[in-house]
Enzyme design. Structure first.
Site, PDB file in Angstrom:
ATOM      1  N   SER A  43     -28.887 -13.959  37.585  1.00  0.00           N
ATOM      2  CA  SER A  43     -27.947 -12.839  37.757  1.00  0.00           C
ATOM      3  C   SER A  43     -27.288 -12.876  39.131  1.00  0.00           C
ATOM      4  O   SER A  43     -27.923 -13.198  40.143  1.00  0.00           O
ATOM      5  CB  SER A  43     -28.703 -11.518  37.597  1.00  0.00           C
ATOM      6  OG  SER A  43     -27.874 -10.458  38.010  1.00  0.00           O
TER       7      SER A  43
ATOM      8  N   SER B 232     -26.056 -10.072  40.368  1.00  0.00           N
ATOM      9  CA  SER B 232     -26.150  -8.700  40.888  1.00  0.00           C
ATOM     10  C   SER B 232     -26.861  -8.629  42.243  1.00  0.00           C
ATOM     11  O   SER B 232     -26.366  -7.957  43.159  1.00  0.00           O
ATOM     12  CB  SER B 232     -26.856  -7.791  39.879  1.00  0.00           C
ATOM     13  OG  SER B 232     -26.083  -7.686  38.725  1.00  0.00           O
TER      14      SER B 232
ATOM     15  N   LYS C 121     -30.077  -2.746  27.253  1.00  0.00           N
ATOM     16  CA  LYS C 121     -28.937  -1.843  27.453  1.00  0.00           C
ATOM     17  C   LYS C 121     -28.974  -0.628  26.532  1.00  0.00           C
ATOM     18  O   LYS C 121     -28.553   0.451  26.926  1.00  0.00           O
ATOM     19  CB  LYS C 121     -27.625  -2.611  27.282  1.00  0.00           C
ATOM     20  CG  LYS C 121     -27.341  -3.551  28.444  1.00  0.00           C
ATOM     21  CD  LYS C 121     -25.980  -4.200  28.295  1.00  0.00           C
ATOM     22  CE  LYS C 121     -25.595  -4.897  29.581  1.00  0.00           C
ATOM     23  NZ  LYS C 121     -24.214  -5.398  29.542  1.00  0.00           N
TER      24      LYS C 121
ATOM     25  N   ASN D 276     -25.479   0.095  31.470  1.00  0.00           N
ATOM     26  CA  ASN D 276     -25.697  -1.047  32.380  1.00  0.00           C
ATOM     27  C   ASN D 276     -25.965  -0.602  33.817  1.00  0.00           C
ATOM     28  O   ASN D 276     -26.182  -1.440  34.690  1.00  0.00           O
ATOM     29  CB  ASN D 276     -24.534  -2.046  32.324  1.00  0.00           C
ATOM     30  CG  ASN D 276     -23.293  -1.544  33.025  1.00  0.00           C
ATOM     31  OD1 ASN D 276     -23.139  -0.343  33.228  1.00  0.00           O
ATOM     32  ND2 ASN D 276     -22.425  -2.455  33.401  1.00  0.00           N
TER      33      ASN D 276
ATOM     34  N   ASP E 244     -18.828  -1.422  32.560  1.00  0.00           N
ATOM     35  CA  ASP E 244     -18.022  -2.623  32.256  1.00  0.00           C
ATOM     36  C   ASP E 244     -16.560  -2.277  31.968  1.00  0.00           C
ATOM     37  O   ASP E 244     -15.647  -2.959  32.428  1.00  0.00           O
ATOM     38  CB  ASP E 244     -18.595  -3.366  31.043  1.00  0.00           C
ATOM     39  CG  ASP E 244     -19.758  -4.262  31.417  1.00  0.00           C
ATOM     40  OD1 ASP E 244     -19.890  -4.605  32.610  1.00  0.00           O
ATOM     41  OD2 ASP E 244     -20.537  -4.623  30.518  1.00  0.00           O
TER      42      ASP E 244
ATOM     43  N   GLY F  72     -13.285 -11.152  20.392  1.00  0.00           N
ATOM     44  CA  GLY F  72     -14.697 -10.822  20.495  1.00  0.00           C
ATOM     45  C   GLY F  72     -14.943  -9.359  20.194  1.00  0.00           C
ATOM     46  O   GLY F  72     -14.018  -8.526  20.278  1.00  0.00           O
TER      47      GLY F  72
ATOM     48  N   GLY G   7     -18.492  -8.101  20.868  1.00  0.00           N
ATOM     49  CA  GLY G   7     -19.845  -7.857  21.362  1.00  0.00           C
ATOM     50  C   GLY G   7     -19.844  -6.701  22.353  1.00  0.00           C
ATOM     51  O   GLY G   7     -18.890  -5.912  22.418  1.00  0.00           O
TER      52      GLY G   7
ATOM     53  N   THR H  28     -17.197 -12.435  13.342  1.00  0.00           N
ATOM     54  CA  THR H  28     -17.913 -11.627  12.358  1.00  0.00           C
ATOM     55  C   THR H  28     -17.138 -10.342  12.088  1.00  0.00           C
ATOM     56  O   THR H  28     -16.906  -9.534  12.999  1.00  0.00           O
ATOM     57  CB  THR H  28     -19.331 -11.285  12.878  1.00  0.00           C
ATOM     58  OG1 THR H  28     -19.974 -12.506  13.210  1.00  0.00           O
ATOM     59  CG2 THR H  28     -20.139 -10.539  11.844  1.00  0.00           C
TER      60      THR H  28
HETATM   61  P1  NDP Z   1     -22.396 -10.464  23.064  1.00  0.00           P
HETATM   62  O1  NDP Z   1     -23.487 -11.409  22.690  1.00  0.00           O
HETATM   63  O2  NDP Z   1     -22.612  -8.999  22.892  1.00  0.00           O
HETATM   64  O3  NDP Z   1     -21.054 -10.865  22.250  1.00  0.00           O
HETATM   65  C1  NDP Z   1     -20.666 -12.199  22.111  1.00  0.00           C
HETATM   66  C2  NDP Z   1     -19.301 -12.286  21.437  1.00  0.00           C
HETATM   67  O4  NDP Z   1     -18.903 -13.681  21.402  1.00  0.00           O
HETATM   68  C3  NDP Z   1     -19.279 -11.823  19.991  1.00  0.00           C
HETATM   69  O5  NDP Z   1     -18.011 -11.289  19.679  1.00  0.00           O
HETATM   70  C4  NDP Z   1     -19.512 -13.123  19.218  1.00  0.00           C
HETATM   71  O6  NDP Z   1     -18.990 -13.099  17.915  1.00  0.00           O
HETATM   72  C5  NDP Z   1     -18.721 -14.093  20.051  1.00  0.00           C
HETATM   73  N1  NDP Z   1     -19.168 -15.483  19.900  1.00  0.00           N
HETATM   74  C6  NDP Z   1     -20.261 -16.032  20.477  1.00  0.00           C
HETATM   75  N2  NDP Z   1     -20.370 -17.329  20.117  1.00  0.00           N
HETATM   76  C7  NDP Z   1     -19.316 -17.585  19.297  1.00  0.00           C
HETATM   77  C8  NDP Z   1     -18.866 -18.736  18.603  1.00  0.00           C
HETATM   78  N3  NDP Z   1     -19.538 -19.895  18.670  1.00  0.00           N
HETATM   79  N4  NDP Z   1     -17.733 -18.651  17.863  1.00  0.00           N
HETATM   80  C9  NDP Z   1     -17.054 -17.474  17.783  1.00  0.00           C
HETATM   81  N5  NDP Z   1     -17.431 -16.350  18.414  1.00  0.00           N
HETATM   82  C10 NDP Z   1     -18.556 -16.393  19.161  1.00  0.00           C
HETATM   83  O7  NDP Z   1     -22.061 -10.809  24.584  1.00  0.00           O
HETATM   84  P2  NDP Z   1     -21.380  -9.875  25.692  1.00  0.00           P
HETATM   85  O8  NDP Z   1     -20.315  -9.093  25.054  1.00  0.00           O
HETATM   86  O9  NDP Z   1     -22.414  -9.159  26.460  1.00  0.00           O
HETATM   87  O10 NDP Z   1     -20.762 -10.975  26.699  1.00  0.00           O
HETATM   88  C11 NDP Z   1     -19.708 -11.847  26.297  1.00  0.00           C
HETATM   89  C12 NDP Z   1     -19.314 -12.720  27.488  1.00  0.00           C
HETATM   90  O11 NDP Z   1     -18.769 -11.884  28.497  1.00  0.00           O
HETATM   91  C13 NDP Z   1     -20.471 -13.448  28.156  1.00  0.00           C
HETATM   92  O12 NDP Z   1     -20.040 -14.742  28.528  1.00  0.00           O
HETATM   93  C14 NDP Z   1     -20.766 -12.629  29.405  1.00  0.00           C
HETATM   94  O13 NDP Z   1     -21.284 -13.411  30.464  1.00  0.00           O
HETATM   95  C15 NDP Z   1     -19.373 -12.133  29.744  1.00  0.00           C
HETATM   96  N6  NDP Z   1     -19.376 -10.867  30.483  1.00  0.00           N
HETATM   97  C16 NDP Z   1     -18.630 -10.809  31.627  1.00  0.00           C
HETATM   98  C17 NDP Z   1     -18.570  -9.647  32.340  1.00  0.00           C
HETATM   99  C18 NDP Z   1     -17.772  -9.590  33.591  1.00  0.00           C
HETATM  100  O14 NDP Z   1     -17.949  -8.636  34.349  1.00  0.00           O
HETATM  101  N7  NDP Z   1     -16.887 -10.545  33.849  1.00  0.00           N
HETATM  102  C19 NDP Z   1     -19.302  -8.416  31.917  1.00  0.00           C
HETATM  103  C20 NDP Z   1     -20.011  -8.589  30.672  1.00  0.00           C
HETATM  104  C21 NDP Z   1     -20.039  -9.786  29.991  1.00  0.00           C
HETATM  105  P3  NDP Z   1     -19.852 -12.554  16.654  1.00  0.00           P
HETATM  106  O15 NDP Z   1     -19.730 -11.060  16.658  1.00  0.00           O
HETATM  107  O16 NDP Z   1     -19.210 -13.213  15.498  1.00  0.00           O
HETATM  108  O17 NDP Z   1     -21.270 -13.023  16.883  1.00  0.00           O
END
Ligand code: NDP
Length: 279
Positions: A19, A21, A70, A91, A106, A131, A133, A157
């Site tokens: 991390s 942080s 979280k 967070n 975030d 995305g 997530g 998804t």
């Molecule tokens: P999640 O695991 O909650 O979500 C991941 C997302 O990526 C989902 O939409 C997932 O799709 C998609 N995904 C993952 N692998 C694939 C693939 N092979 N093909 C297609 N879609 C894919 O993660 P977070 O939302 O927590 O984080 C996402 C990214 O953002 C990370 O890299 C994290 O480090 C970064 N981040 C950056 C921040 C910043 O401050 N800059 C803050 C928070 C996160 P599906 O729903 O289909 O699984």
């Protein structure tokens, strides 16, 4: 020097070793001469409630929360903000009097980064979010609150894409094909595609031929800072924006909640950059 008067802030999660942080917050504490120190506690899944009880018992002054806690911390807190409640995600935890309050920083970090660093105002803009997530959901909700007119969500998804759109049903919609991308003022990669040391490192979340010159393209993946997607966007004439700004501004928001001080953004950013370059 750490003394008996030093206040402690900490991250809880698993894993926590990589991390940024601690690097970001300790640099900020030092720069402002605050008698605070930030550490990281590896807390395994199932340990969220116990960790929050420890925060109360030990009087820890501020907490960052990452995977897998979280959502799990929520029942252990006294209250959560309306944003954290809506997202079912916390967070950052801060004291308000004798109460522990959960916040989700975030989304506000994303909006602040675009506003302060790029001069971008989301009001009446069209945005494409790749995305659905945790980070994407926070961004969709924040964009809607910031007045974005149309938010198109594209995700592998369908169910999670539709759920993310449900956060702002009057202006967000899930699409199965990324056709509308060329109409967007802002495109955000909020998937983890392109992240270093993962199976998708080197991959793109979108066919870059769909991008149009002049579009603002943000990749919230910050390791590497210059992702393949940002390189491709730049080659198409787009304005590439790294995930560093969001990372710093979401941390800055937590820092304000803990210390009531204005965080030194440039110091925090330089510390994060140095740590990323050392990886
Ligand atoms: P999640 O695991 O909650 O979500 C991941 C997302 O990526 C989902 O939409 C997932 O799709 C998609 N995904 C993952 N692998 C694939 C693939 N092979 N093909 C297609 N879609 C894919 O993660 P977070 O939302 O927590 O984080 C996402 C990214 O953002 C990370 O890299 C994290 O480090 C970064 N981040 C950056 C921040 C910043 O401050 N800059 C803050 C928070 C996160 P599906 O729903 O289909 O699984």
């Amino acid at each position: 020097m750490i003394t008996g008067a030093t206040r402690i802030a900490a991250l809880i999660g698993d894993p926590v070793r990589h991390s940024l942080s601690p690097v970001i917050h300790n640099a900020a504490f030092r720069a402002l001469g605050l008698d605070w120190v930030f550490g990281a506690f590896e807390v395994a899944e199932g340990g969220a409630a116990g960790a929050v009880e420890a925060v109360r018992a030990l009087g820890i002054g501020g907490v960052s929360v990452t995977m897998p806690h979280k959502e799990a911390v929520i029942p252990a807190l006294d209250r959560v903000s309306a944003t954290a409640e809506r997202l079912r995600s916390v967070n950052a935890i801060a004291w308000h009097g004798h109460d522990l309050i959960g916040e989700s920083t975030d989304g506000v970090g994303f909006i602040d980064a675009l506003h302060n660093d790029e001069g971008f105002d989301a009001r009446d803009r069209t945005v494409a979010v790749l995305g659905a997530g945790g980070a994407a959901r926070a961004i969709v909700l924040a964009l809607a609150r910031a007045g974005a007119r149309d938010i198109v969500i594209f995700n592998r998804t369908r169910a999670s894409g539709e759920a993310a759109a449900g956060l702002a049903p009057d202006r967000a919609r899930y699409v199965q094909l990324p056709g509308q991308i060329s109409d967007a003022d802002l495109i955000v990669n909020a998937t983890s595609i392109g992240m270093a040391n993962t199976p998708t490192a080197g991959e793109l979340p979108l066919d870059p031929s769909l991008l149009r010159s002049g579009q603002l393209v943000v990749d919230i993946v910050y390791h590497p800072l210059r992702t393949p997607f940002l390189e491709a966007a730049k080659a198409r004439g787009c304005v590439p924006v790294t995930g560093l700004g969001m990372l710093i501004h979401q941390a800055a928001h937590a820092f304000r909640l803990w210390t009531a001080e204005e965080p030194p953004l440039e110091v925090m950013s330089a510390a994060a950059m140095a740590a990323l370059h050392a990886r």
